[in-house]
Design a protein around this motif. Structure first.
Motif, mmCIF file in Angstrom:
data_model
loop_
_atom_site.group_PDB
_atom_site.id
_atom_site.type_symbol
_atom_site.label_atom_id
_atom_site.label_comp_id
_atom_site.label_asym_id
_atom_site.label_seq_id
_atom_site.Cartn_x
_atom_site.Cartn_y
_atom_site.Cartn_z
ATOM 1 N N UNK A 191 -47.381 -13.905 -6.794
ATOM 2 C CA UNK A 191 -47.141 -11.903 -6.005
ATOM 3 C C UNK A 191 -46.426 -11.704 -5.505
ATOM 4 N N UNK A 192 -45.536 -12.011 -6.377
ATOM 5 C CA UNK A 192 -44.852 -11.118 -5.212
ATOM 6 C C UNK A 192 -44.589 -9.937 -4.966
ATOM 7 N N UNK A 193 -43.816 -9.228 -4.253
ATOM 8 C CA UNK A 193 -43.754 -8.012 -3.650
ATOM 9 C C UNK A 193 -44.916 -7.062 -2.870
ATOM 10 N N UNK A 194 -44.615 -6.479 -2.727
ATOM 11 C CA UNK A 194 -45.631 -4.993 -1.675
ATOM 12 C C UNK A 194 -45.616 -3.788 -2.843
ATOM 13 N N UNK A 195 -47.182 -4.280 -2.123
ATOM 14 C CA UNK A 195 -48.891 -3.530 -3.069
ATOM 15 C C UNK A 195 -49.153 -2.590 -1.189
ATOM 16 N N UNK A 196 -49.232 -1.567 -1.862
ATOM 17 C CA UNK A 196 -49.343 0.017 -1.104
ATOM 18 C C UNK A 196 -51.301 0.160 -1.657
#
Length: 175
Positions: A86-91
């Motif tokens: 679950x890499x990264x950024x979520x809005x």
């Protein structure tokens, strides 16, 4: 019949395609160096596995089927591994009812998440709050469960983002 060459083809192809899936996702999230390193192992496996299959495919067509099965399984397992990482950024955007708004905002902030709130109006002119949060992708499921625990009718959407500048907490400095 010796099954080891077939098993080796299957496992090597699963690993190769899993690496390919991860590489693409990493590069798309800005992790170019790690993605490039994975590409070396990926292409090395591809050259040796594909050449073995192509050299014998006329006399041993089962190798072609095993190769295709490895490709299929590699896509599946690669996406599962990436999901776990679950890499990264979520809005995250949550539309919640007015009756749960203040409690939910306070509890989300107590958990350490930054929340931007906008007032909205739903069907029959009901008052709603639209909550905007930028979080690590790893935290997405937990946050959604938490929101729906308090407001069962919350409408939640999410999409991957690449923070550019500003923000609060873990993305303050951007990339």
């Amino acid at each position: 019949m010796n099954i080891w060459p077939y098993l080796l083809i299957l496992v090597a192809k699963v690993v190769e395609v899993s690496l390919s899936t991860l590489r693409i996702m990493l590069i798309n999230r800005g992790e170019r160096i790690i993605g490039s390193i994975l590409s070396f192992a990926e292409i090395l496996l591809w050259v040796f596995v594909a050449s073995n299959v192509l050299a014998d495919v006329k006399t041993e067509p089962l190798k072609g089927l095993i190769y295709a099965a490895g490709f299929t399984l590699g896509n599946f397992f690669g996406s599962k591994v990436e999901e776990k990482l679950a890499l990264g950024t979520t809005k995250v955007e949550a539309i919640v009812s007015g009756e749960h708004c203040e409690e939910l905002i306070n509890k989300i902030r107590e958990k350490g998440y930054a929340v931007t709130v906008v007032e909205g109006h739903g069907m029959e002119n009901s008052t709603k709050a639209i909550l905007y949060m930028s979080i690590r992708r790893k935290e997405y499921k937990e946050l959604c469960e938490y929101i729906t625990e308090i407001d069962k009718k919350a409408f939640i959407t999410a999409y991957d983002i690449t923070p550019v500048h500003g923000g609060y907490g873990f993305i303050r400095h951007g990339r």
